[in-house]
Each structure stands twice: as structure tokens, then as C-alpha cells.
Design an enzyme around this catalytic site. Structure first.
Site, PDB file in Angstrom:
ATOM      1  N   HIS A 122     -13.122  16.362   4.179  1.00  0.00           N
ATOM      2  CA  HIS A 122     -13.094  14.998   3.634  1.00  0.00           C
ATOM      3  C   HIS A 122     -13.030  13.973   4.763  1.00  0.00           C
ATOM      4  O   HIS A 122     -12.282  14.154   5.723  1.00  0.00           O
ATOM      5  CB  HIS A 122     -11.885  14.822   2.708  1.00  0.00           C
ATOM      6  CG  HIS A 122     -12.086  15.447   1.363  1.00  0.00           C
ATOM      7  ND1 HIS A 122     -11.366  15.090   0.254  1.00  0.00           N
ATOM      8  CD2 HIS A 122     -12.953  16.402   0.951  1.00  0.00           C
ATOM      9  CE1 HIS A 122     -11.773  15.808  -0.792  1.00  0.00           C
ATOM     10  NE2 HIS A 122     -12.728  16.607  -0.384  1.00  0.00           N
ATOM     11  N   TYR A 165      -5.462   8.477  -4.894  1.00  0.00           N
ATOM     12  CA  TYR A 165      -4.031   8.200  -5.092  1.00  0.00           C
ATOM     13  C   TYR A 165      -3.956   6.907  -5.905  1.00  0.00           C
ATOM     14  O   TYR A 165      -4.476   5.884  -5.458  1.00  0.00           O
ATOM     15  CB  TYR A 165      -3.317   7.986  -3.755  1.00  0.00           C
ATOM     16  CG  TYR A 165      -3.114   9.242  -2.927  1.00  0.00           C
ATOM     17  CD1 TYR A 165      -1.901   9.932  -2.959  1.00  0.00           C
ATOM     18  CD2 TYR A 165      -4.119   9.735  -2.098  1.00  0.00           C
ATOM     19  CE1 TYR A 165      -1.701  11.070  -2.185  1.00  0.00           C
ATOM     20  CE2 TYR A 165      -3.925  10.885  -1.323  1.00  0.00           C
ATOM     21  CZ  TYR A 165      -2.709  11.541  -1.383  1.00  0.00           C
ATOM     22  OH  TYR A 165      -2.503  12.674  -0.624  1.00  0.00           O
ATOM     23  N   PRO A 167       5.826  15.072  -1.818  1.00  0.00           N
ATOM     24  CA  PRO A 167       4.444  15.531  -1.618  1.00  0.00           C
ATOM     25  C   PRO A 167       3.419  14.420  -1.381  1.00  0.00           C
ATOM     26  O   PRO A 167       2.322  14.714  -0.904  1.00  0.00           O
ATOM     27  CB  PRO A 167       4.134  16.285  -2.916  1.00  0.00           C
ATOM     28  CG  PRO A 167       5.120  15.793  -3.910  1.00  0.00           C
ATOM     29  CD  PRO A 167       6.337  15.407  -3.149  1.00  0.00           C
ATOM     30  N   LYS A 186       2.156  16.271   3.524  1.00  0.00           N
ATOM     31  CA  LYS A 186       2.598  16.626   4.881  1.00  0.00           C
ATOM     32  C   LYS A 186       3.352  17.958   4.958  1.00  0.00           C
ATOM     33  O   LYS A 186       3.495  18.524   6.048  1.00  0.00           O
ATOM     34  CB  LYS A 186       3.517  15.520   5.438  1.00  0.00           C
ATOM     35  CG  LYS A 186       2.795  14.253   5.773  1.00  0.00           C
ATOM     36  CD  LYS A 186       1.953  14.393   7.016  1.00  0.00           C
ATOM     37  CE  LYS A 186       0.741  13.522   6.956  1.00  0.00           C
ATOM     38  NZ  LYS A 186      -0.490  14.125   7.392  1.00  0.00           N
ATOM     39  N   TYR A 230      -1.934   9.902   8.008  1.00  0.00           N
ATOM     40  CA  TYR A 230      -2.388  10.749   6.894  1.00  0.00           C
ATOM     41  C   TYR A 230      -3.174  11.953   7.397  1.00  0.00           C
ATOM     42  O   TYR A 230      -3.061  13.053   6.861  1.00  0.00           O
ATOM     43  CB  TYR A 230      -3.229   9.902   5.929  1.00  0.00           C
ATOM     44  CG  TYR A 230      -3.655  10.630   4.667  1.00  0.00           C
ATOM     45  CD1 TYR A 230      -2.720  11.226   3.811  1.00  0.00           C
ATOM     46  CD2 TYR A 230      -5.007  10.718   4.312  1.00  0.00           C
ATOM     47  CE1 TYR A 230      -3.112  11.890   2.656  1.00  0.00           C
ATOM     48  CE2 TYR A 230      -5.412  11.373   3.153  1.00  0.00           C
ATOM     49  CZ  TYR A 230      -4.452  11.956   2.337  1.00  0.00           C
ATOM     50  OH  TYR A 230      -4.846  12.618   1.189  1.00  0.00           O
TER      51      TYR A 230
END
Ligand code: FAD
Ligand code: DHB
Length: 388
Positions: free
Chosen positions: A73, A199, A291, A295, A383
Site C-alpha cells: 500500500h 480510518y 490497535p 503498531k 504510520y
């Protein structure tokens, strides 16, 4: 009496990978696992792997299938109500690979089975003598008591394991935040709503659309801590997810029977020090992140990679500087991931008793994230795990 160089408690990703890395460096280890092999392989958990972690898995010789089947991604979507914004990793030369923890565990188990498989279904593991030079693991297996003498012990036994408790209470410090909600997760054979992860912050609560393949979705909705799984039919789950997504995405969401459905509480937790005498903690035994941000698994892999290098320096070079520095070096990396995960959790979830000011702050944080190039760059670094 059995003997090994490194006794490892737990056959989650940390324990299995540590054992694999050690073997490649000619260091012996024994992995003791409380559960059965099928139970460990049946757990559905994380799914997003940082590029740097992929490199560690390649070094360990367990990334062949991940390299074939993992989905690379280059961006992620943040949805706030009806607004959708893509954050591009590519301009920061970063990427992530979507590959289920279940698959990684399977690959690690296969690699270990070829040489020295974990001992499954061991009971009552007791950690002894970590302050001396001959630590020992006692356990019961198939009704017989055993003792395993080790040079070192690695506690890779997750948050509820026994290893952390072996550190004396006057030495161990813990830092914790428990969140007043959980995540309800569903795995289903339905095509992902979008090719990248979404998200979503919504007035009804947080939602996440992730995936395992082009035909398998892994989705989550924020739920009450005391939510009753039995009251969450598949239809209710998909309807709730649809209600939290921007209309265009919701329209493409297909209901499908759940292959797995579970609730996970959210927690931030750090233990320190990560070393006491000859005991070293790694992965969820040492820390928990909520979550949001994915990570947990990435931290676990980086912990055991660092620990494996420290054992290699001890055995090959007779130098203990890396073992001595393990706790401080790992904790710095861990606290940074804790910061990111707690921050992302705080801006995307609905908190009970949240005031209109709190809501305004969340929206301003997200506005800053999607509209400031500097904020996006900082997000991408954290991220994707590509920060220096
Ligand atoms: P674990 O995977 O917990 O492995 C520890 C092992 O030790 C287990 O197999 C356990 O059975 C064994 N063990 C425990 N006690 C003993 C004992 N006394 N004796 C012997 N063996 C013992 N991370 C994300 O990034 N995204 C997610 O969506 C996500 N979802 C999660 C959902 C749940 C329910 C949980 C618990 C975690 C989730 N995580 C997620 C976190 C991620 O899965 C963990 O960070 C990762 O599994 C850590 O690996 P580990 O090997 O350190 O610990
Ligand atoms: C997944 C889990 C996460 O916690 C996350 O932040 C992203 C993806 C997953 O299970 O795919």
C-alpha cells in the site's frame, strides 16, 4: 535436566521470530507455549506490516510468501463524516504491506518446524534465578515436570504472561491507560470497500475498513467495553459499519457472513525496565498499544530483532553492550509508537462524556493532519515506521 542458550516463553510472533533469528546466527533456543498449535494459528489479529519490518522478516528467511501475497500500500484514507482524504506515502518513499498476523505466524511456525518446533501445551511455566548466572524455566508437559537451564530467558508471552511478573515489584514500573471502549472486528469474504485502508471518524464512533486480500475484508467498529458479542449479528455489524462510512464507500460495502468475530479492549501500556538480570521482555509482554495505527506487531518484531542482535554480540563477540542497552534503546522506540497510537486513538474515537470542546479539538487535529504537508509528513513517518 535440559539445557539451552536462550529459553523463550511464548510462540506468538515475538517468540517464534526470536527463535528463528537466533537459529540463523547459530544460537540455540527452546520455545515454550501454553496453548496448542491450532489455537495459536487460529487467532486473528493485526494485518499491517511496516517496510522496515518486512526487511527483518526477509533477513529471518520467512518472507517468501509475504513477498508473493502481501498487498503493498502506498497510501491510506482518513474519513471524517462525509469528507474523505487520502494520505500518500509514496511522496515520502514509504509503503506498508498488508499481510495477516495469522499468515505470518503460519510462515514462522513452518520455518521453526523444519528445525526446532515450539513445545506446545506446556503448563505452569515458572521463571527462576534470573538474578544469577543460571536462570531456569520449570514447566509441566504431558503431565511430567521439566526444568530447562538457560543462559538467558526471553519473555515473549504477551500481556497476560508470567515473565513480566518475574521482575520484582520494587524494580518494575508500569505505565498504563485503559480506554473506555473496545473494537469489534469481523473477518469476511467480501471485497474491500476501497483498495486502501480507511480510518473513519464518525459521530457514532470510529470504524476501520482493512483487508487480507482482494476478496477478504477485515473491518472494525468501536464498541462499548461491555458489548455482548452474541448481540452483534453479522447484519447489525455491517449496518453499523455502513452508518459510519462516507455514503459513497458505504454504498459499495457488501454484507457477507463473518468468518471470525471478536472484541478487543483498547489499552496503552509500557513496562520498564525491559531487562532484569538475565530476563528480557519483548513484544506484548513489554508493552501494549491500542490497535489504531497498527503498531503492536511491528513493535514486537523490532524488539526481537534488537534482542537477537544483542545475543549475537554476546555469543560471537563476547560483548554485552547491546544486551546492556536493550531496555533503554527499545523503550525510546516503544514510547514513540505509544505516542502515535494514543494520539490517533484520541482523535478518531468517540469518548463517553466528550464535550463539544473535545470534539472541536479532534476535528482541528484531523483538519491539520489532512491539510498540512508538515503534519502529513509526520504522520507518514510514524504510520509507516520510516522515522529515523
Ligand atoms: P502474543 O501474540 O500475545 O503471543 C504471546 C504468546 O505467549 C501466546 O501464544 C500465548 O499463548 C503465550 N503465553 C502466554 N502466557 C504464557 C505462559 N504462561 N506460558 C507459555 N506461553 C504463554 N495489533 C495490531 O497492530 N492490529 C490489530 O488489529 C491487533 N489486534 C489485536 C487483537 C487482540 C485480541 C490482541 C490480543 C492483540 C492485537 N494486536 C493487534 C496486537 C498484536 O497482535 C500483538 O502486538 C502481537 O500479537 C504481539 O506478539 P507477541 O508475540 O509479543 O504476543
Ligand atoms: C488492521 C488492524 C489495525 O489495528 C489497523 O490499525 C489497521 C489494520 C487489520 O487488522 O488489518
Amino acid at each position: 535436566m535440559q539445557r539451552t542458550q536462550v529459553g523463550i516463553i511464548g510462540s506468538g510472533p515475538s517468540g517464534l521470530l526470536l527463535s528463528q533469528l537466533l537459529e540463523r546466527a547459530g544460537i540455540e533456543s527452546v520455545v515454550l507455549e501454553r496453548r496448542s498449535r491450532d489455537y495459536v494459528l487460529g487467532r486473528v489479529r493485526a494485518g499491517v506490516i511496516e517496510q522496515g519490518v518486512v526487511a527483518i522478516l526477509r533477513e529471518a528467511g520467512v518472507a517468501a510468501r509475504l513477498d508473493r501475497e502481501g498487498l503493498v500500500h502506498h497510501g491510506v484514507e482518513i474519513a471524517v463524516g462525509e469528507q474523505r482524504q487520502r494520505i500518500d506515502f509514496a511522496s515520502h518513499t514509504a509503503s506498508l504491506v498488508v499481510y495477516g498476523q495469522t499468515e505470518l505466524t503460519k510462515d514462522l511456525m513452518e520455518a521453526r518446524a523444519a528445525s526446532s518446533a515450539p513445545l506446545f501445551e506446556v503448563e505452569d511455566v515458572v521463571v527462576e534465578g534470573i538474578e544469577g548466572t543460571r536462570p531456569r524455566l520449570r514447566y509441566r508437559h504431558l503431565g511430567t515436570e521439566h526444568a530447562l537451564d538457560c543462559d538467558f530467558i526471553a519473555g515473549c508471552d504477551g500481556f497476560h504472561g508470567v515473565s513480566r511478573k518475574a521482575i520484582p515489584a520494587n524494580v518494575l514500573k508500569t505505565h498504563e491507560r485503559v480506554y473506555p471502549f473496545g473494537w469489534l472486528g469481523v473477518l469476511a469474504d467480501a471485497p474491500p470497500v476501497s483498495p486502501e485502508l480507511v480510518y473513519a471518524r464518525h459521530e457514532r464512533g470510529f470504524a476501520l475498513c482493512s483487508m487480507r486480500s482482494a476478496t477478504r475484508s477485515r473491518c472494525y467498529v468501536q464498541c462499548a467495553l461491555d458489548a455482548d458479542l452474541a448481540k452483534w449479528s453479522d447484519a447489525r455489524f455491517w449496518d453499523e459499519l455502513r452508518a459510519r462510512l462516507p455514503t459513497a464507500l458505504a454504498a459499495g460495502l457488501q454484507d457477507a457472513p463473518s468468518l471470525e468475530k471478536s472484541i478487543a479492549p483498547l489499552r496503552s501500556f509500557v513496562a520498564e525496565p525491559l531487562r532484569h538480570g538475565r530476563l528480557f521482555l519483548a513484544g506484548d509482554a513489554a508493552h501494549i498499544v491500542p490497535p489504531t495505527g497498527a503498531k503492536g506487531l511491528n513493535l514486537a518484531v523490532r524488539d526481537v530483532h534488537q534482542l537477537a542482535q544483542a545475543f549475537v554480540a554476546h555469543y560471537s563477540e563476547r560483548r554485552d553492550h547491546l544486551l546492556d542497552g536493550y531496555s533503554a534503546t527499545a523503550l525510546r522506540r516503544i514510547w514513540r509508537a505509544e505516542r502515535f497510537s494514543a494520539w490517533l486513538t484520541s482523535v478518531l474515537h468517540r469518548f463517553p462524556g466528550q464535550t463539544s470542546f473535545d470534539r472541536g479539538m479532534q476535528l482541528a487535529e484531523l483538519d491539520q493532519l489532512v491539510n498540512s504537508a508538515a503534519a502529513r509528513a509526520a504522520f507518514v513517518e510514524a504510520y509507516t515506521g520510516s522515522q529515523p
